[in-house]
Write a protein that holds these residues in place. Structure first.
Motif, mmCIF file in Angstrom:
data_model
loop_
_atom_site.group_PDB
_atom_site.id
_atom_site.type_symbol
_atom_site.label_atom_id
_atom_site.label_comp_id
_atom_site.label_asym_id
_atom_site.label_seq_id
_atom_site.Cartn_x
_atom_site.Cartn_y
_atom_site.Cartn_z
ATOM 1 N N TYR A 199 0.778 -1.328 0.207
ATOM 2 C CA TYR A 199 -0.049 -0.041 -0.076
ATOM 3 C C TYR A 199 1.026 1.228 0.016
ATOM 4 N N TYR A 239 0.783 4.945 0.820
ATOM 5 C CA TYR A 239 0.056 5.761 1.618
ATOM 6 C C TYR A 239 0.502 7.349 1.148
ATOM 7 N N ARG A 275 -0.077 11.476 0.929
ATOM 8 C CA ARG A 275 -0.881 12.603 1.538
ATOM 9 C C ARG A 275 -2.203 13.088 0.523
ATOM 10 N N GLY A 276 -3.172 13.422 0.981
ATOM 11 C CA GLY A 276 -4.530 13.657 0.144
ATOM 12 C C GLY A 276 -4.117 14.745 -0.951
ATOM 13 N N PHE A 293 -1.588 14.894 -2.697
ATOM 14 C CA PHE A 293 -0.996 14.224 -3.966
ATOM 15 C C PHE A 293 -1.953 13.579 -4.727
ATOM 16 N N TRP A 294 -3.101 14.254 -4.822
ATOM 17 C CA TRP A 294 -4.217 13.643 -5.488
ATOM 18 C C TRP A 294 -3.742 13.060 -6.946
ATOM 19 N N PHE A 329 -1.282 -1.139 -4.217
ATOM 20 C CA PHE A 329 -2.592 -0.160 -3.963
ATOM 21 C C PHE A 329 -2.192 1.119 -3.653
ATOM 22 N N THR A 330 -2.760 2.074 -4.235
ATOM 23 C CA THR A 330 -2.677 3.530 -3.613
ATOM 24 C C THR A 330 -3.669 3.896 -2.523
ATOM 25 N N HIS A 331 -3.246 4.650 -1.672
ATOM 26 C CA HIS A 331 -4.431 5.063 -0.500
ATOM 27 C C HIS A 331 -4.276 6.526 -0.240
ATOM 28 N N LEU A 332 -5.032 7.297 -0.381
ATOM 29 C CA LEU A 332 -4.913 8.829 -0.335
ATOM 30 C C LEU A 332 -5.319 9.149 1.088
ATOM 31 N N GLY A 333 -4.565 9.948 1.835
ATOM 32 C CA GLY A 333 -4.896 10.437 3.178
ATOM 33 C C GLY A 333 -5.805 11.668 2.958
ATOM 34 N N ALA A 334 -5.969 12.334 3.959
ATOM 35 C CA ALA A 334 -6.925 13.633 3.571
ATOM 36 C C ALA A 334 -6.517 14.932 4.411
ATOM 37 N N SER A 341 -5.086 5.224 10.310
ATOM 38 C CA SER A 341 -5.571 5.871 9.053
ATOM 39 C C SER A 341 -6.052 5.133 8.014
ATOM 40 N N MET A 342 -5.157 4.152 7.621
ATOM 41 C CA MET A 342 -5.455 3.168 6.584
ATOM 42 C C MET A 342 -6.500 2.375 6.766
ATOM 43 N N GLU A 343 -6.372 1.829 8.192
ATOM 44 C CA GLU A 343 -7.531 0.956 8.859
ATOM 45 C C GLU A 343 -8.929 1.700 8.834
ATOM 46 N N SER A 369 -11.316 0.281 5.915
ATOM 47 C CA SER A 369 -10.296 0.862 5.239
ATOM 48 C C SER A 369 -10.901 1.889 4.089
ATOM 49 N N MET A 417 -11.939 6.458 3.665
ATOM 50 C CA MET A 417 -11.410 7.677 3.203
ATOM 51 C C MET A 417 -11.599 7.785 1.637
ATOM 52 N N TYR A 454 -14.251 10.948 -0.156
ATOM 53 C CA TYR A 454 -14.038 11.703 -1.182
ATOM 54 C C TYR A 454 -14.960 11.656 -2.402
ATOM 55 N N LEU A 468 -8.998 17.935 4.520
ATOM 56 C CA LEU A 468 -9.676 17.715 3.328
ATOM 57 C C LEU A 468 -11.005 17.457 3.211
#
Lengths: 418, 168
Positions: free
Chosen positions: A125, A127, A129-130, A132-133, A166-171, A185-187, B26, B29, B33, B70
């Motif tokens: 994964y 992760y 930061r959001g 970096f959309w 897989f990519t996962h975006l934070g926010a 955060s990922m969970e 999971s 998030m 969006y 965000l």
């Protein structure tokens, strides 16, 4: 953007030597993904861990922990394993991972793929930061391409090894750069740090053994496997092997990322590469590791100090993520700490009382000291509050919030005279 | 009826497939969006629907919304201009840039223009410290960076968005 000087040492920012390396065909023409194939088809995971340990690669996210050793902590009695790439890059002053992933993406991807094989992970994964959309969408397309090229997927190269990314975006939360907060955060729960031990290589994502590494760290791995530990150690110093991307910002003429061998001096970075101080002004201080850094007084001795894990502590600071923020004589330290505390007050996750309440009170004080009305009692109280946060929090954020405050008051006391 | 589930069934399925079947949470998030896509903020109804899809209470989903910058729980301008005025950017003129930009647009930081198009916000470090002054633009569709800006170039961008809005 200011013209970038070619350093001749690009291991990570190779797009500055090979402009089209972001294209899959160009990267593969350079031998790209051969190392991954060789690793999966003919190398033992334990042997790869040993090479990375022998290379002396240390975590580039800031902590500087030996990467190979972290990998060796992975619990081989508990499966599955995960590799989580920390692309949360949120330390003020840090902008290196973004450039690596954007401009040299295949080397980054091959690095994480080799690393996943070494730690026995079938799922990676990333992760991000959001913010970096766009980068996340670009990576999604590149991952898709790797599936089409049969470099990702089931039973790779006829072996039993399977791998997916897989990519996962934070926010938008600085704290998620802390590895256990990132895992939370990922969970899908609040991104707050976990109590450690256990550390992620024993109990990590979904309670499974997990390696969390920074983007820059892993972007080195494919080349280390290709060229060997000794080659990597030929750059840098005995304790700080390799090159490092220094994110240079603040009051310099040419801010930007500069990849230099570890052990290069602040003087080289600031004057040779960064072009010196804006308006040829007088340098005042150096923040060696972003906003969470103690401020170094920019003496001649400090400028000649090698930027290496073992040398920067002699100046009362750390190499950290090597986000070097330059301060000149126009900067008032009361203004500076008001800025850093504003940041940490906003980013404190609220879990630990000393950090949550301490930053609230420090913000009240720094605002008063900077905006007017503050007196010596406020400065003493601020110093006292900061010292009382230190060593009392679950993660490093609490500690980080106090570094600029304490060092500024102690080392730049003339700025605080009323 | 779960509007999000119905409207974005395929996309939600793709997102859920990224995570182990017993760790659906999971996906909270990415689903937030999606929920923000249309109105630029997460509604109470969205909280309930995401909770239904992932087996969470709406309070748990709301706590995630509140934790991150965000996600938004209130409507604002269609275009959120988020100017970084954190330390490294401020050392390169970001505070003055933000102040003058607001002055020219005629709003204060955090406010929205009368036509409901633009909100200007001050945000923390965006990892573009060498290209200050800079901002990101957040809309329902995502986030874009605008670097090495001047007040003039930013005002031109805003004019462009205004024209686009009138035409659509």
């Amino acid at each position: 953007m200011a013209e970038q000087k070619v350093t001749g040492h690009h291991i990570l920012l190779r797009h500055r030597d090979i402009p089209d390396i972001g294209k899959f065909e160009v990267y593969t023409a350079q031998g790209g993904f051969e190392t991954f194939k060789k690793a999966v088809t003919s190398m033992e995971p334990e042997a790869i861990k040993q090479i990375v340990l022998d290379a002396g690669l240390r975590g580039r996210g800031g902590a500087g922990f030996p990467t190979g050793r972290k990998w060796m902590f992975v619990d081989n009695n508990n499966w599955p394993h995960y590799l989580v790439v920390n692309a949360d890059e949120s330390e003020p002053g840090t902008f290196k991972d973004r450039e690596i992933m954007d401009k040299n993406p295949w080397q980054f991807l091959e690095g994480i793929m080799c690393s996943a094989y070494a730690v026995g992970a079938n799922d990676i994964y990333i992760y991000l930061r959001g913010e970096f959309w766009q980068l996340a969408h670009q990576l999604d397309e590149q991952i898709q391409k790797l599936h089409e090229e049969n470099l990702l997927g089931e039973k790779l190269f006829g072996t039993d090894y399977s791998l997916n990314i897989f990519t996962h975006l934070g926010a938008g939360a600085y704290i998620c750069g802390e590895e256990t907060a990132l895992l939370n955060s990922m969970e899908g729960v609040l991104g707050q740090p976990r109590l450690r031990p256990p550390f992620p290589p024993a109990v990590g994502l979904y309670n499974k053994p997990t390696v969390v590494n920074n983007v820059e760290t892993l972007a080195n791995v494919a080349l280390i496997l290709e060229k060997g530990a000794e080659w990597y150690r030929s750059f840098g110093t005995a304790e700080s092997a390799g090159t490092k991307v220094f994110s240079l910002s603040g009051r310099v003429k040419k801010p930007g990322n500069y990849e230099l061998p570890l052990g290069s001096t602040y003087r080289e970075l600031i004057y040779e590469y960064g072009g010196g101080i804006i308006d040829d002004g007088q340098i005042k201080g150096i923040m060696s590791a972003g906003a969470s850094s103690a401020v170094i007084v920019a003496t001649e001795e400090a400028l000649d100090t090698p930027m290496a894990y073992e040398s920067v502590p002699k100046l009362g600071a750390d190499l950290g993520s090597a986000s070097v923020i330059i301060l000149d004589q126009t900067v008032d330290m009361r203004w500076l700490i008001n800025k850093t505390i504003h940041f940490f007050k906003h980013e404190s996750c609220g879990k630990c009382t000393p950090c949550r309440e301490g930053n609230f009170w420090m913000q009240n004080l720094t605002t008063r000291i900077w905006e007017g009305g503050g007196d010596q009692t406020d400065v003493d109280l601020l110093h006292n509050v900061a010292k009382n946060i230190q060593g009392k929090c679950l993660c490093a954020l609490g500690e980080f919030s106090t570094m600029a405050v304490v060092s500024s008051i102690e080392r730049f006391s003339e700025d605080f005279k009323v | 009826m779960n509007t999000l589930q119905e409207k974005y069934a395929n996309e939600i399925e793709t997102i859920l497939a990224k995570y182990p079947a017993d760790h659906k949470q999971s996906a909270v998030m990415p689903l937030l969006y999606i929920a923000q896509r249309e109105d630029g903020y997460v509604t109470k109804q969205d909280l309930v629907e995401i909770g239904e899809i992932l087996g969470m209470t709406s309070t748990e989903v709301a706590s995630i919304v509140g934790f991150y910058t965000l996600y938004h729980d209130k409507p604002a301008g269609k275009i959120r201009i988020q100017v970084c005025n954190d330390l490294p950017c401020a050392l390169r003129g970001a505070d003055e840039f933000l102040e003058k930009l607001c002055e020219n647009v005629g709003i204060q930081v955090g406010e929205t223009t009368e036509d409901g198009l633009v909100t200007i916000e001050a945000v923390m470090c965006l990892a573009a410290c060498d290209k200050a002054p800079m901002f990101q633009v957040q809309t329902g569709d995502g986030i874009e960076y605008y670097e090495d800006q001047t007040v003039e170039s930013a005002l031109e961008l805003i004019e462009g968005w205004k024209t686009q809005e009138k035409e659509s």
